[in-house]
Design a protein around this motif. Structure first.
Motif, PDB file in Angstrom:
ATOM      1  N   ASN A  47       0.838  -1.196   0.000  1.00 49.39           N
ATOM      2  CA  ASN A  47       0.000   0.000   0.000  1.00 49.39           C
ATOM      3  C   ASN A  47       0.872   1.244   0.000  1.00 49.39           C
ATOM      4  O   ASN A  47       1.667   1.439   0.902  1.00 49.39           O
ATOM      5  N   GLY A  48       0.703   2.101  -0.995  1.00 48.30           N
ATOM      6  CA  GLY A  48       1.426   3.361  -1.060  1.00 48.30           C
ATOM      7  C   GLY A  48       2.920   3.160  -1.154  1.00 48.30           C
ATOM      8  O   GLY A  48       3.404   2.237  -1.797  1.00 48.30           O
ATOM      9  N   GLU A  49       3.631   4.031  -0.508  1.00 46.34           N
ATOM     10  CA  GLU A  49       5.094   3.970  -0.542  1.00 46.34           C
ATOM     11  C   GLU A  49       5.663   3.042   0.518  1.00 46.34           C
ATOM     12  O   GLU A  49       6.864   2.836   0.587  1.00 46.34           O
ATOM     13  N   SER A  50       4.809   2.484   1.353  1.00 50.33           N
ATOM     14  CA  SER A  50       5.283   1.586   2.403  1.00 50.33           C
ATOM     15  C   SER A  50       5.795   0.288   1.793  1.00 50.33           C
ATOM     16  O   SER A  50       5.276  -0.196   0.802  1.00 50.33           O
ATOM     17  N   GLN A  51       6.788  -0.273   2.379  1.00 45.39           N
ATOM     18  CA  GLN A  51       7.375  -1.518   1.895  1.00 45.39           C
ATOM     19  C   GLN A  51       6.724  -2.743   2.522  1.00 45.39           C
ATOM     20  O   GLN A  51       7.112  -3.862   2.238  1.00 45.39           O
TER      21      GLN A  51
END
Length: 117
Positions: A47-51
């Motif tokens: 999700n998004g820029e999260s790894q």
């Protein structure tokens, strides 16, 4: 905020098509920005820029060929919210047509780029 993501089906149409179910924590949550990555033969959804990996799924050879050919994946997302969705225990009929009410669900379809590592 996204609670869990599960992959329900993967098949090849024009593009590689992935059906997922996204469970949100609250009805007003709208923070889901899918990012797709393929490492070896495994699809990772974050999700998004999260790894942080929300879901992963092993791909077959024909799925890999379609993903490498197009470099895009069609995501068919079914959003559900804890406390609102799930098993409907009490059926409230609509008197006019005699059918049971259904719980509202939001569906979303998008084409996302996929990163290969």
């Amino acid at each position: 905020m996204v609670d869990t993501v599960s992959v329900s089906r993967i098949n090849v149409r024009d593009l590689l098509s992935v059906d997922i179910e996204v469970w949100m924590k609250h009805p007003d949550d709208m923070d889901f920005k899918p990012r797709l990555k393929i490492v070896e033969n495994t699809l990772f959804i974050s999700n998004g820029e999260s790894q942080d990996t929300l879901a992963q799924f092993g791909l077959e050879e024909e799925h890999m060929l379609a993903a490498q050919r197009d470099r895009r994946i069609e995501l068919r997302v079914k959003f559900q919210v804890h406390g609102m969705h799930g098993r409907l225990n009490t059926i409230n009929p609509i008197i006019a047509d005699g059918k049971a009410k259904k719980l509202a669900t939001a569906n979303w379809k998008t084409v996302q780029p996929v990163a290969f590592e």
